[in-house]
Design a protein around this motif. Structure first.
Motif, PDB file in Angstrom:
ATOM      1  N   ALA A 119       0.833  -1.202   0.000  1.00 32.83           N
ATOM      2  CA  ALA A 119       0.000   0.000   0.000  1.00 32.83           C
ATOM      3  C   ALA A 119       0.872   1.258   0.000  1.00 32.83           C
ATOM      4  N   TYR A 120       1.962   1.226   0.782  1.00 34.00           N
ATOM      5  CA  TYR A 120       2.889   2.356   0.803  1.00 34.00           C
ATOM      6  C   TYR A 120       3.552   2.541  -0.562  1.00 34.00           C
ATOM      7  N   ASP A 121       3.879   1.432  -1.207  1.00 33.12           N
ATOM      8  CA  ASP A 121       4.467   1.490  -2.545  1.00 33.12           C
ATOM      9  C   ASP A 121       3.524   2.182  -3.526  1.00 33.12           C
ATOM     10  N   ARG A 122       2.238   1.849  -3.481  1.00 35.59           N
ATOM     11  CA  ARG A 122       1.250   2.479  -4.365  1.00 35.59           C
ATOM     12  C   ARG A 122       1.057   3.952  -4.003  1.00 35.59           C
ATOM     13  N   PHE A 123       1.126   4.271  -2.700  1.00 39.60           N
ATOM     14  CA  PHE A 123       0.986   5.666  -2.271  1.00 39.60           C
ATOM     15  C   PHE A 123       2.106   6.528  -2.859  1.00 39.60           C
ATOM     16  N   VAL A 124       3.351   6.049  -2.773  1.00 41.67           N
ATOM     17  CA  VAL A 124       4.479   6.808  -3.304  1.00 41.67           C
ATOM     18  C   VAL A 124       4.387   6.909  -4.827  1.00 41.67           C
ATOM     19  N   ALA A 125       3.981   5.806  -5.492  1.00 41.40           N
ATOM     20  CA  ALA A 125       3.911   5.785  -6.954  1.00 41.40           C
ATOM     21  C   ALA A 125       2.880   6.774  -7.487  1.00 41.40           C
ATOM     22  N   ILE A 126       1.766   6.940  -6.767  1.00 44.83           N
ATOM     23  CA  ILE A 126       0.682   7.793  -7.266  1.00 44.83           C
ATOM     24  C   ILE A 126       0.779   9.214  -6.716  1.00 44.83           C
ATOM     25  N   CYS A 127       1.123   9.340  -5.447  1.00 39.57           N
ATOM     26  CA  CYS A 127       1.143  10.665  -4.826  1.00 39.57           C
ATOM     27  C   CYS A 127       2.486  11.371  -4.968  1.00 39.57           C
ATOM     28  N   LEU A 128       3.567  10.612  -5.084  1.00 37.31           N
ATOM     29  CA  LEU A 128       4.909  11.206  -5.223  1.00 37.31           C
ATOM     30  C   LEU A 128       5.645  10.565  -6.392  1.00 37.31           C
ATOM     31  N   PRO A 129       5.089  10.637  -7.585  1.00 39.64           N
ATOM     32  CA  PRO A 129       5.675   9.901  -8.720  1.00 39.64           C
ATOM     33  C   PRO A 129       7.096  10.339  -9.078  1.00 39.64           C
ATOM     34  N   LEU A 130       7.412  11.622  -8.903  1.00 40.63           N
ATOM     35  CA  LEU A 130       8.740  12.114  -9.264  1.00 40.63           C
ATOM     36  C   LEU A 130       9.822  11.609  -8.314  1.00 40.63           C
ATOM     37  N   HIS A 131       9.425  11.228  -7.107  1.00 35.98           N
ATOM     38  CA  HIS A 131      10.397  10.765  -6.109  1.00 35.98           C
ATOM     39  C   HIS A 131      10.352   9.245  -5.940  1.00 35.98           C
ATOM     40  N   PRO A 210      -0.837  -1.822  10.994  1.00 34.14           N
ATOM     41  CA  PRO A 210      -0.731  -2.006   9.542  1.00 34.14           C
ATOM     42  C   PRO A 210      -2.004  -1.639   8.802  1.00 34.14           C
ATOM     43  N   LEU A 211      -3.166  -2.016   9.362  1.00 35.96           N
ATOM     44  CA  LEU A 211      -4.431  -1.662   8.716  1.00 35.96           C
ATOM     45  C   LEU A 211      -4.606  -0.150   8.678  1.00 35.96           C
ATOM     46  N   THR A 212      -4.218   0.534   9.745  1.00 33.62           N
ATOM     47  CA  THR A 212      -4.292   1.995   9.767  1.00 33.62           C
ATOM     48  C   THR A 212      -3.397   2.592   8.691  1.00 33.62           C
ATOM     49  N   GLY A 213      -2.196   2.009   8.519  1.00 33.30           N
ATOM     50  CA  GLY A 213      -1.289   2.477   7.473  1.00 33.30           C
ATOM     51  C   GLY A 213      -1.871   2.288   6.084  1.00 33.30           C
ATOM     52  N   ILE A 214      -2.540   1.159   5.872  1.00 32.68           N
ATOM     53  CA  ILE A 214      -3.170   0.900   4.571  1.00 32.68           C
ATOM     54  C   ILE A 214      -4.288   1.901   4.312  1.00 32.68           C
ATOM     55  N   LEU A 215      -5.129   2.128   5.317  1.00 30.08           N
ATOM     56  CA  LEU A 215      -6.237   3.078   5.157  1.00 30.08           C
ATOM     57  C   LEU A 215      -5.719   4.492   4.914  1.00 30.08           C
ATOM     58  N   PHE A 216      -4.650   4.871   5.610  1.00 26.74           N
ATOM     59  CA  PHE A 216      -4.071   6.202   5.409  1.00 26.74           C
ATOM     60  C   PHE A 216      -3.511   6.335   3.991  1.00 26.74           C
ATOM     61  N   SER A 217      -2.802   5.286   3.519  1.00 23.35           N
ATOM     62  CA  SER A 217      -2.223   5.326   2.170  1.00 23.35           C
ATOM     63  C   SER A 217      -3.323   5.489   1.126  1.00 23.35           C
ATOM     64  N   TYR A 218      -4.400   4.730   1.267  1.00 19.67           N
ATOM     65  CA  TYR A 218      -5.461   4.804   0.261  1.00 19.67           C
ATOM     66  C   TYR A 218      -6.290   6.079   0.377  1.00 19.67           C
ATOM     67  N   SER A 219      -6.362   6.646   1.564  1.00 17.21           N
ATOM     68  CA  SER A 219      -7.049   7.939   1.680  1.00 17.21           C
ATOM     69  C   SER A 219      -6.271   9.024   0.925  1.00 17.21           C
ATOM     70  N   ARG A 220      -4.938   8.976   1.011  1.00 11.84           N
ATOM     71  CA  ARG A 220      -4.114   9.918   0.264  1.00 11.84           C
ATOM     72  C   ARG A 220      -4.172   9.635  -1.238  1.00 11.84           C
ATOM     73  N   ILE A 221      -4.242   8.352  -1.596  1.00 16.01           N
ATOM     74  CA  ILE A 221      -4.336   7.986  -3.016  1.00 16.01           C
ATOM     75  C   ILE A 221      -5.645   8.499  -3.615  1.00 16.01           C
ATOM     76  N   VAL A 222      -6.742   8.285  -2.896  1.00 14.07           N
ATOM     77  CA  VAL A 222      -8.049   8.754  -3.384  1.00 14.07           C
ATOM     78  C   VAL A 222      -8.054  10.275  -3.487  1.00 14.07           C
TER      79      VAL A 222
END
Length: 324
Positions: A119-131, A210-222
């Protein structure tokens, strides 16, 4: 031996899913089929990721690790269950039971950790693509997975050390088809307060966080996707998360359902049947979810199978010549 407390109890009795002798062949065939499908499906995912250069990315590195953990997860419980059904025996040694608890905890927690890392990997890929390439580099991915293994090994070991301090009655029956920590604590003949406290804390830290981290990552992704004006761009970005989101929903959804089932029914047999969802069904469905919903994995599997087809035809022709 007497019926009193016995710290050196030699074995436990696993009651399994059913006492009906007529159902045993059906259960054996069903779980053997599910086990073979799980191992084969996850093994194909690992081979596809390792053999296809297009999938040599952090996301698929984590996916290959998840498939490996799922193979180990089912291999910890199902083979022992199949042996017990085949031999019509319910016994499992004390050391064997503790060993099963240890590895079950390791692979269950690793599943949770890997889903969080993905989930963190997808968060960085979508929210911080340049980094992305700077943050999610191969060295960081390797260290992240090693750290997850290190934490799970020690947490599981602490559980086993606490479990070793308990006493059990001779002929102790576990109303399950494998040695589950919560069920073992219920049948202990000594005080389990410290064990239950540590289990509660560990579950909170290694499950809720971990579940909180997943929910936080997807909230930022959305939130990031809502700022994309192009509908095609939104679909392309979210499609990369679809498979992972499905697996997360299946993993945590079955866990919550099992907890609610156990709390409402208080039936050990129904609880053990519900446990099939996360110990067998979830690892079996993960490869299908990723291969059906992910075009890259589907293409890699197609190329892998196409490379294996000529070898299969060659082996068939050679066998035919030797037969003649």
């Amino acid at each position: 031996m007497g019926a009193g407390n016995h710290t050196g109890v030699s074995q436990f009795l696993l009651l399994g899913l059913s006492d009906n002798p007529e159902l045993q062949p059906l259960l054996f065939g069903l779980f053997l089929s599910m086990y073979l499908v799980t191992v084969l499906g996850n093994l194909l995912i690992i081979l596809a990721v390792s053999s296809d250069s297009h999938l040599h990315t952090p996301m698929y590195f984590f996916l290959a690790n998840l498939s490996f953990v799922d193979i180990c997860f089912v291999s910890t419980t199902i083979p022992r269950m199949l042996v017990n059904i085949q031999t019509q025996s319910k016994g499992i040694s004390y050391i064997g039971c503790l060993t099963q608890v240890y590895f079950l905890m390791i692979f269950a927690v690793m599943d949770s950790f890997l889903l969080t890392v993905m989930a963190y990997d997808r968060f960085v890929a979508i929210c911080l693509p340049l980094h992305y390439t700077v943050i999610i580099n191969p060295r960081f991915c390797g260290l992240l997975v090693l750290m997850c293994w290190f934490i799970t090994f020690w947490v599981a070991l602490l559980h086993i050390l606490l479990l070793r301090q308990l006493t059990f009655c001779t002929g102790t029956e576990i109303p399950h088809f494998f040695c589950e920590l919560a069920q073992i604590l219920k049948v202990a003949c000594s005080d389990t307060l410290i064990n239950n406290i540590f289990l509660f804390v560990a579950t909170g830290l290694l499950g809720v966080f971990p579940l909180t981290g997943i929910l936080f990552s997807y909230s930022r992704i959305v939130s990031s996707l809502m700022r994309i004006s192009s509908a095609a761009g939104k679909y392309k970005a979210f499609s990369t998360c679809g498979s992972h989101l499905s697996v997360v929903s299946l993993f945590y959804g079955t866990g919550v359902w099992i907890y609610l089932t156990s709390a409402v029914t208080h039936s050990p047999q129904r609880s053990s049947i519900a446990s099939v969802m996360y110990t067998v069904l979830t690892p079996m469905l993960n490869p299908f979810i990723y291969s059906l919903r992910n075009k890259d994995v589907k293409g890699a599997l197609g190329r892998l199978l196409s490379r294996g087809a000529p070898c299969l035809r060659w082996a068939t022709d050679l066998r035919t010549k030797w037969t003649l």
